[in-house]
Design a protein around this motif. Sequence first.
Motif, PDB file in Angstrom:
ATOM      1  N   LEU A  38      30.865  41.036  33.954  1.00 27.83           N
ATOM      2  CA  LEU A  38      32.278  40.871  34.237  1.00 27.83           C
ATOM      3  C   LEU A  38      32.669  41.654  35.487  1.00 27.83           C
ATOM      4  O   LEU A  38      32.292  42.814  35.652  1.00 27.83           O
ATOM      5  N   ILE A  39      33.419  40.991  36.362  1.00 25.79           N
ATOM      6  CA  ILE A  39      33.932  41.644  37.566  1.00 25.79           C
ATOM      7  C   ILE A  39      35.369  42.026  37.276  1.00 25.79           C
ATOM      8  O   ILE A  39      36.263  41.167  37.279  1.00 25.79           O
ATOM      9  N   SER A  40      35.606  43.289  36.986  1.00 20.03           N
ATOM     10  CA  SER A  40      36.923  43.709  36.511  1.00 20.03           C
ATOM     11  C   SER A  40      37.648  44.657  37.460  1.00 20.03           C
ATOM     12  O   SER A  40      38.742  45.112  37.150  1.00 20.03           O
TER      13      SER A  40
ATOM     14  N   GLY B  78      40.286  42.274  52.039  1.00 17.72           N
ATOM     15  CA  GLY B  78      39.162  41.665  52.727  1.00 17.72           C
ATOM     16  C   GLY B  78      38.485  40.529  51.970  1.00 17.72           C
ATOM     17  O   GLY B  78      37.467  40.002  52.427  1.00 17.72           O
ATOM     18  N   VAL B  79      39.037  40.155  50.814  1.00 16.99           N
ATOM     19  CA  VAL B  79      38.428  39.115  49.984  1.00 16.99           C
ATOM     20  C   VAL B  79      39.197  37.799  50.147  1.00 16.99           C
ATOM     21  O   VAL B  79      40.424  37.787  50.138  1.00 16.99           O
ATOM     22  N   LYS B  80      38.454  36.706  50.310  1.00 17.94           N
ATOM     23  CA  LYS B  80      39.044  35.375  50.321  1.00 17.94           C
ATOM     24  C   LYS B  80      39.026  34.831  48.898  1.00 17.94           C
ATOM     25  O   LYS B  80      37.991  34.837  48.231  1.00 17.94           O
ATOM     26  N   TYR B  81      40.163  34.337  48.439  1.00 22.74           N
ATOM     27  CA  TYR B  81      40.270  33.785  47.091  1.00 22.74           C
ATOM     28  C   TYR B  81      40.358  32.259  47.178  1.00 22.74           C
ATOM     29  O   TYR B  81      41.310  31.710  47.730  1.00 22.74           O
TER      30      TYR B  81
ATOM     31  N   LEU C 183      33.514  44.483  42.746  1.00 23.78           N
ATOM     32  CA  LEU C 183      33.393  43.376  43.684  1.00 23.78           C
ATOM     33  C   LEU C 183      32.733  43.846  44.973  1.00 23.78           C
ATOM     34  O   LEU C 183      31.810  43.197  45.492  1.00 23.78           O
ATOM     35  N   TYR C 184      33.170  44.991  45.478  1.00 24.75           N
ATOM     36  CA  TYR C 184      32.602  45.517  46.716  1.00 24.75           C
ATOM     37  C   TYR C 184      31.142  45.918  46.520  1.00 24.75           C
ATOM     38  O   TYR C 184      30.335  45.792  47.446  1.00 24.75           O
ATOM     39  N   ASN C 185      30.792  46.411  45.337  1.00 31.68           N
ATOM     40  CA  ASN C 185      29.400  46.774  45.074  1.00 31.68           C
ATOM     41  C   ASN C 185      28.488  45.558  45.164  1.00 31.68           C
ATOM     42  O   ASN C 185      27.362  45.654  45.679  1.00 31.68           O
TER      43      ASN C 185
END
Length: 220
Positions: free
Chosen positions: A2-4, A35-38, A9-11
């Motif tokens: 799970l990405i919580s 910096g994340v595209k959704y 996410l950065y890891n």
Amino acid sequence: PLISSCDKLYNFHNSGSDYISIETMFHKGVHNCSGVKYVTSVREPLQRILSHLDFENIELETARQLLKKEIQSDEHVWGTQPALFNNFYIRFLLGEDAFFLPPGEITESHLESAIQILQGFDLVLPLEELNRNSWPLLEEVMGWETHKGSLLERHLHDNASVKGKHDAQAVKIFSAEHHDFYKLLLVHNMLDMKLFAWVQKRFQDKHGNMLKSKTSSFLG
């Protein structure tokens, strides 16, 4: 896993992953990571359900009984979570705030919250719109290399196999052969149907004219 959180996410990114797919639930901790595209594609809800029933080899009576159960939290039974048959998109988007609510407890308020989340995405694409006209838009948003000719056709062919046989015609046949269960699924997914209608309208309002004007320049 799970990405919580944004840190998780950065890891993943730091370990060499530039693309991460979240398939269980969209945790609040990753809603606004810098910096994340959704980007997400959304399939017509009943088409998704038919595809899931087929993929997991779930009998219709089993699915009917699942809609009477409490939502489970054990990852080992993910394929038969009742949530998958009851406004799953809204549950997914709201994550832990709504995912485990019993069937029938997703409301218009949850729908509005889900829409607010999608409004913050860089691209929300109805799955049926993923074709040679919209592919350049996806590449542009994601910053991918622009593909043309035979390579583009190969990507589109691969996507067609992902969409599979569970299309609008399949839903029509299903509704005729299993009318009572079809009506039950409509009741249990009415808010997801509204969400999908919003996704379709938003895509056309936001990208329809641009796609018409840019298609020729992208494809050459």
